[in-house]
Design a protein around this motif. Structure first.
Motif, short mmCIF file in Angstrom:
data_model
loop_
_atom_site.label_atom_id
_atom_site.label_comp_id
_atom_site.label_asym_id
_atom_site.label_seq_id
_atom_site.Cartn_x
_atom_site.Cartn_y
_atom_site.Cartn_z
N LEU A 168 0.86 -1.19 0.00
CA LEU A 168 0.00 0.00 0.00
C LEU A 168 0.89 1.23 0.00
O LEU A 168 1.95 1.25 0.60
N ALA A 169 0.42 2.29 -0.68
CA ALA A 169 1.23 3.51 -0.75
C ALA A 169 0.32 4.73 -0.79
O ALA A 169 -0.90 4.59 -0.90
N ALA A 170 0.93 5.89 -0.72
CA ALA A 170 0.17 7.15 -0.69
C ALA A 170 -0.52 7.38 -2.04
O ALA A 170 -0.38 6.59 -2.99
N ASP A 171 -1.24 8.49 -2.12
CA ASP A 171 -2.01 8.84 -3.32
C ASP A 171 -1.15 8.73 -4.58
O ASP A 171 -0.04 9.28 -4.64
N LEU A 172 -1.67 8.02 -5.59
CA LEU A 172 -0.90 7.75 -6.80
C LEU A 172 -0.48 9.03 -7.52
O LEU A 172 0.68 9.18 -7.92
N GLY A 173 -1.43 9.97 -7.68
CA GLY A 173 -1.12 11.21 -8.40
C GLY A 173 0.01 11.98 -7.72
O GLY A 173 0.93 12.46 -8.39
N GLU A 174 -0.04 12.06 -6.42
CA GLU A 174 1.01 12.78 -5.68
C GLU A 174 2.36 12.09 -5.84
O GLU A 174 3.39 12.74 -6.00
N ARG A 175 2.34 10.77 -5.81
CA ARG A 175 3.61 10.05 -5.98
C ARG A 175 4.15 10.25 -7.38
O ARG A 175 5.35 10.39 -7.58
N GLN A 176 3.26 10.27 -8.40
CA GLN A 176 3.74 10.46 -9.77
C GLN A 176 4.34 11.85 -9.95
O GLN A 176 5.37 12.02 -10.61
N VAL A 177 3.71 12.86 -9.35
CA VAL A 177 4.25 14.21 -9.43
C VAL A 177 5.64 14.25 -8.79
O VAL A 177 6.59 14.81 -9.34
N TRP A 178 5.76 13.62 -7.62
CA TRP A 178 7.07 13.61 -6.94
C TRP A 178 8.09 12.86 -7.79
O TRP A 178 9.24 13.28 -7.90
N TRP A 179 7.67 11.77 -8.41
CA TRP A 179 8.58 10.98 -9.25
C TRP A 179 9.13 11.82 -10.40
O TRP A 179 10.34 11.89 -10.62
N TRP A 180 8.22 12.47 -11.13
CA TRP A 180 8.66 13.29 -12.29
C TRP A 180 9.52 14.46 -11.81
O TRP A 180 10.53 14.80 -12.44
N GLY A 181 9.13 15.09 -10.74
CA GLY A 181 9.90 16.23 -10.22
C GLY A 181 11.30 15.81 -9.80
O GLY A 181 12.28 16.49 -10.11
N THR A 182 11.39 14.65 -9.16
CA THR A 182 12.69 14.16 -8.70
C THR A 182 13.58 13.79 -9.88
O THR A 182 14.76 14.13 -9.92
N ALA A 183 12.99 13.10 -10.86
CA ALA A 183 13.77 12.70 -12.04
C ALA A 183 14.29 13.95 -12.77
O ALA A 183 15.48 14.03 -13.11
N ALA A 184 13.41 14.92 -12.99
CA ALA A 184 13.81 16.12 -13.74
C ALA A 184 14.86 16.91 -12.97
O ALA A 184 15.90 17.32 -13.52
N SER A 185 14.61 17.07 -11.69
CA SER A 185 15.53 17.89 -10.89
C SER A 185 16.90 17.22 -10.78
O SER A 185 17.94 17.87 -10.89
N THR A 186 16.93 15.89 -10.63
CA THR A 186 18.20 15.17 -10.54
C THR A 186 18.94 15.22 -11.88
O THR A 186 20.17 15.41 -11.91
N ALA A 187 18.20 15.06 -12.97
CA ALA A 187 18.84 15.09 -14.29
C ALA A 187 19.49 16.45 -14.55
O ALA A 187 20.65 16.53 -14.99
N VAL A 188 18.75 17.51 -14.27
CA VAL A 188 19.30 18.86 -14.48
C VAL A 188 20.51 19.08 -13.57
O VAL A 188 21.55 19.60 -13.98
#
Lengths: 264, 59
Positions: A168-188
């Motif tokens: 079980l995990a937290a709200d899917l939409g919130e996790r997806q936003v965090w995932w994309w934000g983390t990937a983009a921020s780490t790549a940059v």
């Protein structure tokens, strides 16, 4: 430049696809299937963990006294796991309703899509580097591939560890936003660290690397996994290990193809 | 005069290259979103194992 980028990306994506599929079925898939056994209740963690005599003598539904006191009992966990199944009505997990062949076929197809997509993003980075006069060869490609792994798999996994089915995990939409934000921020950030020339860009990179983890990934209070922690840990470690191998190959192949083709 | 033309040609080439980069990036992100993150039931079920094995948030 677009056709040249496309050629390099598709070549590298296909090489990555092949390796990803082979390594997945060799090292990862069995843990997904095992996780589903625990998720469905076909296997029960504590019931099968201790020898029968010992299990009968102790409370098989709790880890130990400490966890029982915290209210983290296996019964409670199992109920949550079942309610998850109910909430995901129509969500087959591929088990029972489709054949193993069909399931694995779709898995193979989607590995292709994911890694071709990753290769397109990686080679877009090569294109950006060329605009600014940076030369990419197989060696740089390998480093870019490892950096891509760090951005798209390792950094997101620090907040959202690869989940075994049934977790079980937290709200899917919130996790997806965090995932994309983390990937983009780490790549940059990794791009700035590798190619930036001033302390300001290095400082900005550090901020971008840290920010997602300071903000923190969305998470539930408490824990609810129904599978043994050893299974979850092995699954997460293998997912990351396979990811590193595949990204490294993809970067190397992309760099090789990119350098072999004359500038367009 | 020649310098002006050459500079504007270089700027135009750079713009075209950057547009190619942007197009490539968008294409990759759209495919990644569809394969890894879109929540259509059909896509989700077909991509289920890949999503778990790629560390994408799945459920």
């Amino acid at each position: 430049m677009f056709p040249k980028m496309l050629t390099s990306a598709i070549g590298a994506g296909c090489a990555a696809w092949l390796l990803a599929a082979v390594l997945h079925f060799a090292f990862v898939q069995k843990y997904i299937l095992l996780g589903e056994e625990y998720e469905s209740g076909a296997m029960v963690h504590f019931g099968g963990a201790a020898p029968p005599a010992e299990a009968a003598a102790t409370d098989a539904h709790s880890h130990d006294d400490a966890t029982a006191e915290e209210g983290h009992t296996h019964d409670a966990v199992e109920e949550e796991g079942h309610s998850h199944d109910g909430a995901e009505a129509g969500h087959s997990h591929g088990g029972g309703e489709v054949s193993t062949f069909t399931r694995d076929l779709w898995t193979t197809v989607f590995f292709g899509l994911v890694y071709v997509a990753y290769a397109l993003i990686l080679v877009a980075g090569f294109g950006l580097a060329r605009v600014y006069g940076k030369v990419i060869t197989a060696r740089e490609g390998l480093l870019w591939g490892i950096a891509g792994f760090a951005a798209f798999q390792l950094a997101p996994a620090m907040g959202l560890a690869p989940e075994l089915p049934g977790t079980l995990a937290a709200d899917l939409g919130e996790r997806q936003v965090w995932w994309w934000g983390t990937a983009a921020s780490t790549a940059v950030a990794l791009g700035l660290l590798a190619y930036g020339r001033s302390l300001v860009t290095a400082a900005l990179a550090v901020v971008l690397l840290a920010a997602p983890h300071v903000i923190g990934a969305p998470e539930l209070e408490g824990f609810s996994g129904v599978a043994p922690p050893e299974v979850s840990a092995a699954f997460a470690a293998r997912v990351l290990g396979v990811g590193l191998a595949v990204w490294a190959l993809m970067g190397w192949v992309a760099g090789h193809l990119w350098a072999a083709d004359k500038p367009a | 005069m020649n310098t002006t033309i050459s500079t504007s040609t270089r700027a135009s080439d750079k713009t075209k290259a950057l547009l190619s980069v942007l197009g490539m990036l968008m294409l990759g992100m759209v495919i990644l979103f569809a394969a890894g993150h879109a929540q259509s039931a059909t896509l989700h079920d077909a991509a289920h194992d890949v999503r778990h094995a790629s560390g994408f948030p799945c459920h």
